[in-house]
Design a protein around this motif. Structure first.
Motif, PDB file in Angstrom:
ATOM      1  N   ALA A 124       0.838  -1.207   0.000  1.00 37.84           N
ATOM      2  CA  ALA A 124       0.000   0.000   0.000  1.00 37.84           C
ATOM      3  C   ALA A 124       0.871   1.255   0.000  1.00 37.84           C
ATOM      4  O   ALA A 124       0.599   2.224  -0.722  1.00 37.84           O
ATOM      5  CB  ALA A 124      -0.915  -0.024   1.221  1.00 37.84           C
ATOM      6  N   GLU A 125       1.950   1.225   0.826  1.00 37.66           N
ATOM      7  CA  GLU A 125       2.869   2.379   0.886  1.00 37.66           C
ATOM      8  C   GLU A 125       3.490   2.651  -0.478  1.00 37.66           C
ATOM      9  O   GLU A 125       3.625   3.790  -0.911  1.00 37.66           O
ATOM     10  CB  GLU A 125       3.981   2.098   1.907  1.00 37.66           C
ATOM     11  N   LYS A 126       3.876   1.601  -1.105  1.00 38.25           N
ATOM     12  CA  LYS A 126       4.525   1.736  -2.421  1.00 38.25           C
ATOM     13  C   LYS A 126       3.544   2.333  -3.434  1.00 38.25           C
ATOM     14  O   LYS A 126       3.927   3.231  -4.201  1.00 38.25           O
ATOM     15  CB  LYS A 126       4.975   0.332  -2.875  1.00 38.25           C
ATOM     16  N   ILE A 127       2.311   1.869  -3.374  1.00 35.24           N
ATOM     17  CA  ILE A 127       1.293   2.383  -4.302  1.00 35.24           C
ATOM     18  C   ILE A 127       1.065   3.881  -4.059  1.00 35.24           C
ATOM     19  O   ILE A 127       1.023   4.686  -4.986  1.00 35.24           O
ATOM     20  CB  ILE A 127      -0.031   1.591  -4.155  1.00 35.24           C
ATOM     21  N   LEU A 128       0.974   4.231  -2.759  1.00 34.64           N
ATOM     22  CA  LEU A 128       0.756   5.637  -2.388  1.00 34.64           C
ATOM     23  C   LEU A 128       1.904   6.514  -2.892  1.00 34.64           C
ATOM     24  O   LEU A 128       1.687   7.597  -3.455  1.00 34.64           O
ATOM     25  CB  LEU A 128       0.639   5.727  -0.857  1.00 34.64           C
ATOM     26  N   GLU A 129       3.124   6.013  -2.674  1.00 37.42           N
ATOM     27  CA  GLU A 129       4.314   6.747  -3.107  1.00 37.42           C
ATOM     28  C   GLU A 129       4.278   6.985  -4.619  1.00 37.42           C
ATOM     29  O   GLU A 129       4.523   8.087  -5.100  1.00 37.42           O
ATOM     30  CB  GLU A 129       5.551   5.916  -2.727  1.00 37.42           C
ATOM     31  N   ASP A 130       3.949   5.915  -5.332  1.00 38.45           N
ATOM     32  CA  ASP A 130       3.872   6.006  -6.795  1.00 38.45           C
ATOM     33  C   ASP A 130       2.797   6.988  -7.224  1.00 38.45           C
ATOM     34  O   ASP A 130       2.978   7.775  -8.165  1.00 38.45           O
ATOM     35  CB  ASP A 130       3.564   4.627  -7.403  1.00 38.45           C
ATOM     36  N   GLN A 131       1.665   6.942  -6.502  1.00 39.57           N
ATOM     37  CA  GLN A 131       0.564   7.873  -6.832  1.00 39.57           C
ATOM     38  C   GLN A 131       0.999   9.313  -6.631  1.00 39.57           C
ATOM     39  O   GLN A 131       0.720  10.180  -7.447  1.00 39.57           O
ATOM     40  CB  GLN A 131      -0.650   7.568  -5.953  1.00 39.57           C
ATOM     41  N   GLN A 132       1.715   9.558  -5.504  1.00 39.58           N
ATOM     42  CA  GLN A 132       2.180  10.920  -5.206  1.00 39.58           C
ATOM     43  C   GLN A 132       3.117  11.425  -6.296  1.00 39.58           C
ATOM     44  O   GLN A 132       3.001  12.566  -6.749  1.00 39.58           O
ATOM     45  CB  GLN A 132       2.893  10.936  -3.850  1.00 39.58           C
ATOM     46  N   ILE A 133       4.031  10.551  -6.698  1.00 36.35           N
ATOM     47  CA  ILE A 133       4.976  10.939  -7.761  1.00 36.35           C
ATOM     48  C   ILE A 133       4.206  11.290  -9.036  1.00 36.35           C
ATOM     49  O   ILE A 133       4.476  12.304  -9.688  1.00 36.35           O
ATOM     50  CB  ILE A 133       5.984   9.798  -8.023  1.00 36.35           C
ATOM     51  N   ALA A 134       3.235  10.464  -9.355  1.00 42.52           N
ATOM     52  CA  ALA A 134       2.445  10.679 -10.581  1.00 42.52           C
ATOM     53  C   ALA A 134       1.672  11.992 -10.508  1.00 42.52           C
ATOM     54  O   ALA A 134       1.644  12.771 -11.472  1.00 42.52           O
ATOM     55  CB  ALA A 134       1.491   9.511 -10.776  1.00 42.52           C
ATOM     56  N   ILE A 135       1.072  12.300  -9.305  1.00 45.61           N
ATOM     57  CA  ILE A 135       0.276  13.530  -9.139  1.00 45.61           C
ATOM     58  C   ILE A 135       1.172  14.760  -9.239  1.00 45.61           C
ATOM     59  O   ILE A 135       0.841  15.752  -9.911  1.00 45.61           O
ATOM     60  CB  ILE A 135      -0.485  13.495  -7.788  1.00 45.61           C
ATOM     61  N   SER A 191       4.022  15.000 -10.749  1.00 47.03           N
ATOM     62  CA  SER A 191       4.452  15.152 -12.136  1.00 47.03           C
ATOM     63  C   SER A 191       3.355  15.801 -12.977  1.00 47.03           C
ATOM     64  O   SER A 191       3.625  16.696 -13.780  1.00 47.03           O
ATOM     65  CB  SER A 191       4.826  13.768 -12.661  1.00 47.03           C
ATOM     66  N   MET A 192       2.123  15.357 -12.739  1.00 48.29           N
ATOM     67  CA  MET A 192       0.995  15.896 -13.496  1.00 48.29           C
ATOM     68  C   MET A 192       0.758  17.377 -13.147  1.00 48.29           C
ATOM     69  O   MET A 192       0.528  18.221 -14.018  1.00 48.29           O
ATOM     70  CB  MET A 192      -0.258  15.081 -13.156  1.00 48.29           C
ATOM     71  N   ALA A 193       0.899  17.708 -11.851  1.00 46.31           N
ATOM     72  CA  ALA A 193       0.686  19.093 -11.406  1.00 46.31           C
ATOM     73  C   ALA A 193       1.734  20.023 -12.005  1.00 46.31           C
ATOM     74  O   ALA A 193       1.400  21.122 -12.489  1.00 46.31           O
ATOM     75  CB  ALA A 193       0.746  19.134  -9.879  1.00 46.31           C
ATOM     76  N   GLN A 194       2.969  19.536 -12.000  1.00 52.57           N
ATOM     77  CA  GLN A 194       4.034  20.356 -12.586  1.00 52.57           C
ATOM     78  C   GLN A 194       3.771  20.618 -14.064  1.00 52.57           C
ATOM     79  O   GLN A 194       3.978  21.725 -14.579  1.00 52.57           O
ATOM     80  CB  GLN A 194       5.392  19.658 -12.400  1.00 52.57           C
ATOM     81  N   GLY A 195       3.318  19.616 -14.720  1.00 48.76           N
ATOM     82  CA  GLY A 195       2.985  19.747 -16.144  1.00 48.76           C
ATOM     83  C   GLY A 195       1.881  20.767 -16.365  1.00 48.76           C
ATOM     84  O   GLY A 195       1.969  21.601 -17.272  1.00 48.76           O
TER      85      GLY A 195
END
Lengths: 192, 244
Positions: free
Chosen positions: B182-193, B195-199
């Motif tokens: 679950a932690e790994k999924i959350l971490e990945d989600q945060q990175i993805a969000i 990245s998307m926000a910066q874009g």
């Protein structure tokens, strides 16, 4: 001079004795149809013939160490098959012509329907006549006529003298001749 | 005599010189000629059935595995090794001395067969020994199925507690694994969000600049148009005043 069949037999027997399952399969592949046809002609019964094939090859596997001369595989195999025909024959009722007729339907035949019928009738008559003669005479006739064995080889297989074998052959053919004449099947009719 | 010769002649097993002589005999003997003709007829009938062949209904023969003696000895050796290993764990004892083979385990009395006895007595002994061994094994089976076991070290273990403990360990490990996942999924989600926000920010920034540029250009054009209109209006007013 050793012929190809004999040298193959020697090789297969030696390999089987060493425990090579492939050698056993080759012996089965090489001989099962001949053993089957021999038993089929003896009994005129496909199930009987299949039983004989099965028993024969199980015994070949179990008793291969008892075969003193590997070059005699053919005679030895026929001897086992012949013994199995006799023992199996005592247990089971003979003759089932239906199966042979069914098998005929699958063979490619370019003759007219009338000719085909005539041939099938003739075959049935011959098979019936063959079943009417004593077992030991029938066995010799099958080995000679259909398996193409020499009188010497048949004598070796059945453990009898060559003269005894010829005597059985003679009486067998003579008995068949009489039955066929009684059935009014002349040579002219056959050639029609 | 004729019987054998007839057969040899019919089946081509007669020597060539003998065949010549025999054919001369046939030529002068009508009875022999008739006999040979009729036998030949029987052979022709038999030939009709020559193509009456088939093959077994099924391939009924399977190649069994033929093990040689060497393999069998290795099997025996492997079995003995297995027995000795099992004996180590189960406290099973196999004793072979000059006269006796004994099998036993634990503190129970071992069973034995004395080869010096008469054959019949040996059978009786063997039967008794096997019976004893069977009852020993039955008691061992009962012992194994008991919930309380004693390890070879002497420590007592309750199998139910042990099963519970193992169950808890498995459950805990499963939970830990799930948490890690679950932690790994959350971490990945945060990175993805992120990245998307910066874009999006980059896009909006560019868009804002473009919009500003467009507004400025529009304003400039508007001012210019107003100025032009103002000049035109002044001229129109002047012209109108002159006409009226």
């Amino acid at each position: 001079m050793i012929n190809q069949e004999t040298s193959t037999s020697i090789d297969l027997v030696q390999r089987l004795r060493k425990g090579e399952a492939g050698a056993y399969q080759k012996i089965v592949d090489q001989w099962q149809n001949r053993v089957f046809n021999f038993a089929l002609r003896y009994s005129n019964d496909q199930h009987f013939a299949s039983e004989v094939v099965q028993k024969t090859f199980i015994q070949v596997f179990e008793k291969i160490d008892q075969l003193k001369d590997p070059s005699k595989l053919k005679s030895w195999l026929y001897k086992i098959a012949s013994n199995n025909c006799c023992s199996e024959g005592r247990l089971k009722a003979k003759s089932n012509y239906t199966q042979l007729e069914e098998q005929n339907l699958h063979t490619l035949d370019l003759d007219t329907p009338a000719k085909r019928y005539e041939k099938a009738e003739l075959k049935t008559v011959v098979e019936e006549v063959l079943q009417q003669i004593p077992d030991e005479q029938r066995q010799v006739i099958i080995m000679k006529e259909y398996e193409g064995l020499k009188f010497r080889e048949i004598a070796e297989i059945l453990g009898e003298s060559e003269n005894t074998i010829k005597s059985r052959m003679y009486y067998g053919l003579d008995a068949m001749r009489k039955i066929l004449i009684n059935k009014n099947l002349s040579k002219d009719l056959y050639h029609e | 005599m004729n019987r054998e010769k007839i057969l040899d002649y019919l089946y081509g097993e007669m020597a060539p010189d003998e065949k010549v002589v025999f054919e001369k005999t046939i030529a002068i003997n009508a009875v022999l000629q008739k006999e040979i003709d009729e036998f030949q007829m029987v052979r022709e009938y038999l030939g009709q059935s020559k193509d009456q062949t088939g093959s077994p209904i099924q391939m009924v023969v399977n190649a069994p595995v033929r093990r040689n003696l060497w393999n069998r000895w290795w099997t025996v050796a492997a079995s003995l090794l297995l027995l000795l290993m099992a004996g180590k764990f189960l406290d099973l004892r196999v004793t072979i001395d000059q006269h006796q083979l004994s099998i036993g385990y634990g503190n129970l009395q071992s069973v034995s067969v004395d080869p010096n006895l008469e054959l019949q007595q040996q059978y009786v002994m063997l039967g008794k020994s096997l019976g004893d061994l069977q009852s020993q094994l039955a008691s061992y089976q009962e012992m194994v199925s008991h919930p309380e076991q004693t390890l070879p070290s002497g420590q007592k273990v309750d199998m139910r507690e042990l099963a519970k403990m193992v169950g808890n360990m498995v459950e805990k490990e499963q939970e830990t694994t799930e948490n890690r996942l679950a932690e790994k999924i959350l971490e990945d989600q945060q990175i993805a969000i992120q990245s998307m926000a910066q874009g999006l920010i980059r896009y909006w920034d560019e868009q804002r600049k473009n919009d500003l540029q467009m507004i400025n250009t529009g304003m400039e054009n508007l001012v210019r148009a107003v100025q032009m209109n103002s000049q035109d209006l002044t001229q129109f007013v002047n012209n109108t005043q002159q006409n009226y």
